[in-house]
Design a protein around this motif. Structure first.
Motif, PDB file in Angstrom:
ATOM      1  N   ILE A 192       6.376  16.784 -16.999  1.00 22.43           N
ATOM      2  CA  ILE A 192       7.131  15.753 -16.735  1.00 22.43           C
ATOM      3  C   ILE A 192       8.730  16.018 -16.056  1.00 22.43           C
ATOM      4  O   ILE A 192       9.117  16.923 -16.775  1.00 22.43           O
ATOM      5  CB  ILE A 192       7.282  14.806 -18.080  1.00 22.43           C
ATOM      6  CG1 ILE A 192       6.080  14.372 -18.695  1.00 22.43           C
ATOM      7  CG2 ILE A 192       7.941  13.624 -18.085  1.00 22.43           C
ATOM      8  CD1 ILE A 192       6.029  13.717 -20.290  1.00 22.43           C
ATOM      9  N   GLU A 193       8.881  15.342 -15.054  1.00 26.05           N
ATOM     10  CA  GLU A 193      10.216  15.844 -14.780  1.00 26.05           C
ATOM     11  C   GLU A 193      11.375  14.901 -15.005  1.00 26.05           C
ATOM     12  O   GLU A 193      11.301  13.818 -15.064  1.00 26.05           O
ATOM     13  CB  GLU A 193       9.910  16.013 -13.017  1.00 26.05           C
ATOM     14  CG  GLU A 193       9.164  16.925 -12.561  1.00 26.05           C
ATOM     15  CD  GLU A 193       8.907  16.847 -11.008  1.00 26.05           C
ATOM     16  OE1 GLU A 193       9.993  16.811 -10.512  1.00 26.05           O
ATOM     17  OE2 GLU A 193       7.983  16.819 -10.637  1.00 26.05           O
ATOM     18  N   ASP A 194      12.388  15.437 -15.666  1.00 28.85           N
ATOM     19  CA  ASP A 194      13.545  14.755 -15.800  1.00 28.85           C
ATOM     20  C   ASP A 194      14.465  14.862 -14.815  1.00 28.85           C
ATOM     21  O   ASP A 194      15.096  15.947 -14.615  1.00 28.85           O
ATOM     22  CB  ASP A 194      14.316  15.363 -17.183  1.00 28.85           C
ATOM     23  CG  ASP A 194      15.611  14.556 -17.375  1.00 28.85           C
ATOM     24  OD1 ASP A 194      16.186  13.745 -16.591  1.00 28.85           O
ATOM     25  OD2 ASP A 194      16.001  14.737 -18.866  1.00 28.85           O
TER      26      ASP A 194
ATOM     27  N   HIS B 155      10.126   8.708 -22.628  1.00 24.69           N
ATOM     28  CA  HIS B 155       9.271   8.407 -23.902  1.00 24.69           C
ATOM     29  C   HIS B 155       8.046   7.692 -23.382  1.00 24.69           C
ATOM     30  O   HIS B 155       7.048   7.993 -23.864  1.00 24.69           O
ATOM     31  CB  HIS B 155      10.237   7.372 -24.586  1.00 24.69           C
ATOM     32  CG  HIS B 155       9.509   7.061 -26.175  1.00 24.69           C
ATOM     33  ND1 HIS B 155       9.473   5.808 -26.698  1.00 24.69           N
ATOM     34  CD2 HIS B 155       8.649   7.806 -26.794  1.00 24.69           C
ATOM     35  CE1 HIS B 155       8.895   6.019 -27.983  1.00 24.69           C
ATOM     36  NE2 HIS B 155       8.500   7.099 -28.043  1.00 24.69           N
ATOM     37  N   THR B 156       8.022   6.817 -22.500  1.00 23.12           N
ATOM     38  CA  THR B 156       6.935   6.078 -21.875  1.00 23.12           C
ATOM     39  C   THR B 156       5.728   7.256 -21.459  1.00 23.12           C
ATOM     40  O   THR B 156       4.552   7.156 -21.626  1.00 23.12           O
ATOM     41  CB  THR B 156       7.103   5.046 -20.860  1.00 23.12           C
ATOM     42  OG1 THR B 156       8.086   4.025 -21.531  1.00 23.12           O
ATOM     43  CG2 THR B 156       6.016   4.211 -20.309  1.00 23.12           C
ATOM     44  N   ALA B 157       6.349   8.208 -20.681  1.00 20.99           N
ATOM     45  CA  ALA B 157       5.599   9.109 -19.946  1.00 20.99           C
ATOM     46  C   ALA B 157       4.791   9.877 -21.221  1.00 20.99           C
ATOM     47  O   ALA B 157       3.630  10.219 -21.055  1.00 20.99           O
ATOM     48  CB  ALA B 157       6.403  10.054 -19.223  1.00 20.99           C
TER      49      ALA B 157
ATOM     50  N   ARG C  69      -0.893   1.833 -16.813  1.00 19.21           N
ATOM     51  CA  ARG C  69      -0.815   2.151 -18.396  1.00 19.21           C
ATOM     52  C   ARG C  69       0.658   2.164 -18.685  1.00 19.21           C
ATOM     53  O   ARG C  69       0.926   1.431 -19.787  1.00 19.21           O
ATOM     54  CB  ARG C  69      -1.518   3.433 -18.764  1.00 19.21           C
ATOM     55  CG  ARG C  69      -1.422   3.900 -20.189  1.00 19.21           C
ATOM     56  CD  ARG C  69      -2.418   3.614 -21.025  1.00 19.21           C
ATOM     57  NE  ARG C  69      -1.946   3.439 -22.552  1.00 19.21           N
ATOM     58  CZ  ARG C  69      -2.017   4.604 -23.269  1.00 19.21           C
ATOM     59  NH1 ARG C  69      -2.301   5.994 -22.791  1.00 19.21           N
ATOM     60  NH2 ARG C  69      -1.465   4.707 -24.405  1.00 19.21           N
ATOM     61  N   ALA C  70       1.494   2.730 -17.995  1.00 20.63           N
ATOM     62  CA  ALA C  70       2.971   2.945 -18.439  1.00 20.63           C
ATOM     63  C   ALA C  70       3.540   1.399 -18.495  1.00 20.63           C
ATOM     64  O   ALA C  70       4.440   1.275 -19.228  1.00 20.63           O
ATOM     65  CB  ALA C  70       3.711   4.030 -17.694  1.00 20.63           C
ATOM     66  N   ARG C  71       3.285   0.843 -17.451  1.00 19.52           N
ATOM     67  CA  ARG C  71       3.719  -0.733 -17.330  1.00 19.52           C
ATOM     68  C   ARG C  71       3.401  -1.284 -18.700  1.00 19.52           C
ATOM     69  O   ARG C  71       4.379  -2.187 -19.164  1.00 19.52           O
ATOM     70  CB  ARG C  71       2.996  -1.169 -15.987  1.00 19.52           C
ATOM     71  CG  ARG C  71       3.892  -2.723 -15.642  1.00 19.52           C
ATOM     72  CD  ARG C  71       3.339  -3.018 -14.494  1.00 19.52           C
ATOM     73  NE  ARG C  71       3.808  -2.299 -13.314  1.00 19.52           N
ATOM     74  CZ  ARG C  71       4.889  -2.161 -12.672  1.00 19.52           C
ATOM     75  NH1 ARG C  71       5.742  -3.037 -13.150  1.00 19.52           N
ATOM     76  NH2 ARG C  71       5.234  -1.446 -11.699  1.00 19.52           N
TER      77      ARG C  71
END
Ligand SMILES: *Cc1c(COP(=O)(O)O)cnc(C)c1O
Length: 404
Positions: free
Chosen positions: A172-174, A82-84, A222-224
């Protein structure tokens, strides 16, 4: 190892039923020991229990293990995904392509952003998203692709990254199943794509609940902030202030941080990961050797150039070989005290997605057909050789009993 040949192969005329297990073999119990218990107790006695020095250390060691550019610890893989998506600016009007063979979290987070998930069918061998199928569903609204490294077998990343580059898309890799997996000599998580790992109770490394987002250092900065309320201390620091109390909310972020209690478990688990993975590989090799000649079974493949994380061992029954369906097969194994699971109920069969997007079961024929005949058998580092042999014998016993 005992290898009972089925009558179909003509090497054994008398059926020997396997000795019955006394205890139920659980599908995926966590592999936690005294070291993890001690690490938790140590943290509970320390002055800091939530995000602090242990999280920092876990991030650093995880990053180094994968040779990832950077790592951000969060409280689940779902939170990492979600954050990504949020950090890539994906939202209403956008489309994100992913696979129907995944856990619902992969697709739910796309819905959370207001974007539309678009599914692309899987390859019949690995059950990973098929790059050729992705190409057919791209539209001017497509913004990102989320491949899932299903069962621990890496997806075709060169093809997926090339498609993304040609069409200016994010990837985005899961990697919920993919610790430690490698693709063409690099660990999954070492590429620049934002990559989400899960430390859920059943995963290859567990912190009870937890996750990690790897990727570029600037992206993770930014994600942090996004993963912790949108709280920033940057402006304050820029003016040389050292006071600890000041922060600014620069956007409405989420509460996705990992605690030091979780990180304490993670640090111990990471140190053991090599051993834990080795045991998974051994059990998978026992299964593959024992089932190789069984014509009723289609086995997991390992493509050249990859290291398999062996999170799951997924069997598929070949068409018209058995008189019973998958559900009955599971019941038979449960009766024989062998735990099993199914990975996964395809996304397009779940009522929410089926009804919202009007999917028929046959919309993704390979995913649907595989689902109908798939079964995951126990594969975890706590299993003894005897446990693995019990699984083998009982699977072959059920096949012999219900062979068509
Ligand atoms: C387990 C799993 C997730 C979610 O992981 P959490 O840490 O429980 O949020 C996402 N994707 C896949 C493929 C999974 O198996």
């Amino acid at each position: 190892m005992v290898r009972r040949r089925s009558p179909a192969h003509g090497t054994l005329s008398v059926k020997v039923p396997p000795t019955e297990r006394r205890e139920f073999l659980p599908f995926a119990p966590p592999a936690l020991g005294q070291e993890e218990i001690d690490a938790v107790v140590d943290t509970l006695r320390s002055p800091w229990i939530t995000t602090g020095p242990k999280v920092q250390r876990f991030e650093k060691e995880f990053r180094a293990y994968l040779n990832a550019p950077g790592a951000l610890a969060v409280n689940s893989c779902t939170a990492a995904l979600h954050t990504a998506l949020i950090c890539l600016g994906i939202g209403p009007g956008d489309e994100v392509v992913t696979t129907p063979i995944t856990f619902a979290a992969t697709v739910n987070v796309i819905e959370h952003t207001g974007a539309r998930p678009v599914l692309a069918d899987v390859s019949p061998t690995t059950l990973n998203i098929d790059p050729a199928a992705i190409a057919t569903v791209l539209s001017p609204r497509t913004r990102a692709i989320i491949p899932v490294h299903f069962a621990g077998h890496p997806a075709h990343m060169d093809e997926i990254d090339a498609l993304a580059a040609q069409n200016r898309l994010h990837v985005i890799e899961d990697a919920a199943h993919a610790l430690p997996a490698a693709y063409r000599g690099h660990r999954i998580g070492a590429r620049r794509n934002p990559t989400a790992f899960s430390f859920y109770a059943t995963k290859n490394l567990t912190t009870g609940e937890g996750g990690m987002l790897t990727g570029d250092v600037e992206f993770l900065e930014r994600a942090r902030i996004v993963s912790l309320h949108g709280m920033s201390r940057d402006a304050w620091k820029r003016y040389g202030n050292s006071a600890q109390w000041f922060y600014e909310i620069t956007e409405p972020g989420f509460k996705y941080n990992m605690t030091d209690i979780q990180a304490a478990i993670g640090i111990v688990q990471l140190a053991k990961l090599g051993q834990l993975h080795e045991r998974r590989c051994q059990i998978a090799a026992m299964y593959t050797a024992a089932f190789a000649d069984e014509e009723a079974l289609e086995l997991p493949v390992t493509e050249p150039g990859i290291d398999h994380a062996w999170h799951l061992y997924v069997l598929r029954f070949r068409h018209n070989t058995l008189r019973i369906d998958r559900n009955r097969f599971i019941d038979e194994l449960t009766r024989r005290r062998i735990g099993t699971s199914v990975h996964f109920i395809p996304i397009h069969l779940h009522p929410y997605y089926r009804d919202r997007y009007g999917y028929e079961p046959q919309a993704f024929p390979i995913a649907y057909d595989s689902y109908e005949r798939m079964l995951s058998i126990p594969l975890n580092p706590r299993m003894s050789d005897q446990d693995a042999m019990d699984v083998i014998e009982n699977v072959l016993d059920v096949i012999d009993e219900f062979r068509r």
